[in-house]
Design a protein around this motif. Structure first.
Motif: not given
Length: 152
Positions: A129-140
């Motif tokens: 395991a290496g890079e870890l990122q979090s994402w969320s959706l915008d209004d589009h």
């Protein structure tokens, strides 16, 4: 922003390494604060992606495997939602891994993502395991990077 502990991060990374070279997945429980999501628990789940599941999705996804796709069983999502509610928590996100790929959402990740959830992706390169990122959706319905704050 999403706030989680080192223990939560370790659980995600350990699960990702244990399922390599396939994608792992799991559910993130917590609650919403004024400016962030607070993680209380991460629950590793089984990746139940299979050809029959692929048939439910548009396009030709039947050739995809667990190396490039993940699915959490609907009954597990429902059971977890009930248990979370009983504990005054919510499902606030999903985590999964990208074996030998960056921690950047795929188009499939975007198409099937739910507004309001955080999506933590961990890149697993050669089993580590290496890079870890979090994402969320915008209004589009586009993914935007979400800050991760490590709490004790």
């Amino acid at each position: 922003m999403i706030q989680l502990s080192q223990e939560h991060l370790q659980t995600i990374c350990t699960h990702a390494e244990s399922t390599y070279p396939e994608e792992c997945c799991g559910i993130i429980l917590g609650y919403l604060a004024s400016e962030s999501k607070i993680v209380v628990e991460v629950m590793p789940t089984e990746n139940v992606w299979h050809t029959e599941a692929a048939a439910e999705f548009p396009g030709d996804r039947t050739t995809e495997s667990k190396r490039r796709q993940y699915a959490i069983a609907p009954e597990i999502m429902l059971k977890t939602q009930r248990e979370a509610r009983n504990r005054s928590l919510n499902i606030i996100g999903i985590f999964h891994s990208h074996p030998d790929h960056p921690a950047i959402p795929s188009e499939c990740d975007r198409l099937y993502a739910w507004q309001g959830y955080s999506y933590i992706i961990v890149s697993v390169q050669n089993g580590k395991a290496g890079e870890l990122q979090s994402w969320s959706l915008d209004d589009h319905h586009q993914f935007q990077a979400e800050a991760i704050e490590n709490i004790i």
